[in-house]
Design a protein around this motif. Structure first.
Motif, PDB file in Angstrom:
ATOM      1  N   ARG A  28       0.788  -1.167  -0.015  1.00 44.47           N
ATOM      2  CA  ARG A  28      -0.036  -0.053   0.190  1.00 44.47           C
ATOM      3  C   ARG A  28       0.914   1.197   0.087  1.00 44.47           C
ATOM      4  O   ARG A  28       1.885   1.403   0.776  1.00 44.47           O
ATOM      5  N   LEU A  29       0.676   2.052  -0.732  1.00 48.11           N
ATOM      6  CA  LEU A  29       1.354   3.582  -0.966  1.00 48.11           C
ATOM      7  C   LEU A  29       0.166   4.677  -1.287  1.00 48.11           C
ATOM      8  O   LEU A  29      -0.909   4.244  -1.851  1.00 48.11           O
ATOM      9  N   GLY A  30       0.733   5.781  -0.757  1.00 45.78           N
ATOM     10  CA  GLY A  30      -0.029   6.933  -1.257  1.00 45.78           C
ATOM     11  C   GLY A  30       0.031   7.079  -2.690  1.00 45.78           C
ATOM     12  O   GLY A  30      -1.132   6.900  -3.394  1.00 45.78           O
ATOM     13  N   SER A  31       1.256   7.198  -3.249  1.00 49.46           N
ATOM     14  CA  SER A  31       1.209   7.297  -4.879  1.00 49.46           C
ATOM     15  C   SER A  31       2.633   6.851  -5.347  1.00 49.46           C
ATOM     16  O   SER A  31       3.860   7.352  -4.374  1.00 49.46           O
ATOM     17  N   THR A  32       2.946   6.061  -6.223  1.00 51.10           N
ATOM     18  CA  THR A  32       4.053   5.279  -6.593  1.00 51.10           C
ATOM     19  C   THR A  32       4.833   6.436  -7.258  1.00 51.10           C
ATOM     20  O   THR A  32       6.065   6.478  -6.934  1.00 51.10           O
ATOM     21  N   SER A  33       4.391   7.352  -7.933  1.00 52.38           N
ATOM     22  CA  SER A  33       5.231   8.386  -8.547  1.00 52.38           C
ATOM     23  C   SER A  33       5.747   9.252  -7.455  1.00 52.38           C
ATOM     24  O   SER A  33       6.938   9.962  -7.605  1.00 52.38           O
ATOM     25  N   ASP A  34       4.875   9.623  -6.346  1.00 49.49           N
ATOM     26  CA  ASP A  34       5.441  10.595  -5.422  1.00 49.49           C
ATOM     27  C   ASP A  34       6.624   9.864  -4.493  1.00 49.49           C
ATOM     28  O   ASP A  34       7.479  10.754  -4.050  1.00 49.49           O
ATOM     29  N   LEU A  35       6.568   8.630  -4.283  1.00 52.10           N
ATOM     30  CA  LEU A  35       7.834   7.896  -3.721  1.00 52.10           C
ATOM     31  C   LEU A  35       8.879   8.102  -4.878  1.00 52.10           C
ATOM     32  O   LEU A  35      10.110   8.383  -4.007  1.00 52.10           O
TER      33      LEU A  35
END
Length: 264
Positions: A28-35
């Motif tokens: 689970r992540l907020g946003s893959t691109s933000d990471l």
């Protein structure tokens, strides 16, 4: 007390020439691109790293739209750093689009239509099922690009005023997101190799073969402007060519709607 975040599993995927993709699979992540961007801006990112979230809670689409990802969909972002970021950013929607199309095509049964839409969408039976978001920057003095790809596999967001599609609309046995990600990275390498060997002309030809047909009615929203015409192909630089009563117009940016056949 909150639970500590689980460490992602890491899957190495051969790329040829001894190189590998490093696919991180997060529950689970907020946003893959933000990471990806946070790592790159801190100078901690690496070329050839791809991040997959089995559940993404704060995805983003084009023009700042929210992109909700129900569990079981594809939420994948790829880091490109230094030499990996050498492809002009304006060409990535076409290269990534071809990889996305070809990765999904093998799962689409006969009788259903899969089509690319300029500049960064994939349509299933005329409705959007996937999109691509390209972001760029510089971290520790090194240029980077992040390719974010979201695809509706098992479910589709409920967005007012828009009709979306998912792979489950046309088949019962939907593939798992890591399997689709593996195929997508494989096809990304294939299209990158073709670009490096033959230039954008080969990419343009392949995209036109998988995209909306010449003569398709199109409506374009660009800022406060709106204009209509028919699709007249792509320029040698990937610019959309729109045939209007006043002649062929080059469209550099804007929201493209295939009208009237395709719902928004």
């Amino acid at each position: 007390m909150s639970q500590p975040a689980l460490r992602p599993s890491v899957v190495p995927i051969p790329r040829g020439g001894g190189a590998t993709w490093r696919l991180e699979v997060h529950d689970r992540l907020g946003s893959t691109s933000d990471l990806c961007k946070a790592r790159l801006e801190a100078g901690e990112g690496a070329d050839g790293v791809a991040i997959l979230a089995l559940e993404q809670t704060a995805g983003r689409g084009s023009r700042g739209r929210e992109w909700r990802d129900p569990v079981g969909n594809l939420a994948l972002s790829v880091m490109l750093v230094g030499q990996g970021a050498a492809v002009p950013v304006g060409l990535w929607p076409f290269i990534a689009g071809l990889a996305l199309h070809d990765a999904i095509a093998g799962y689409v049964p006969a009788g259903h239509a899969l089509q690319l839409k300029w500049p960064n969408d994939l349509l299933l039976d005329g409705c959007k099922m996937a999109g691509i978001l390209i972001e760029t920057g510089i971290g520790a003095g090194v240029p980077w690009q992040v390719i974010g790809i979201g695809a509706n596999l098992r479910g589709k967001p409920d967005i007012a005023g828009r009709t979306l599609a998912c792979l489950a609309d046309c088949r019962a046995d939907v593939p798992a997101a890591p399997d689709v990600a593996h195929k997508l990275l494989h096809h990304l390498d294939l299209w990158l190799s073709r670009y490096r060997a033959h230039g954008f002309a080969a990419i343009r030809t392949a995209w036109l073969d998988r995209g909306h047909a010449t003569g398709t009615p199109i409506r374009v929203r660009a800022g406060n402007q709106q204009f209509t015409g028919t699709f007249a192909g792509l320029g040698g630089d990937g610019i959309l060519l729109l045939r209007t009563p006043e002649g062929v117009r080059r469209v550099v940016t804007g929201e493209v709607l295939l009208a009237p056949a395709t719902p928004e």
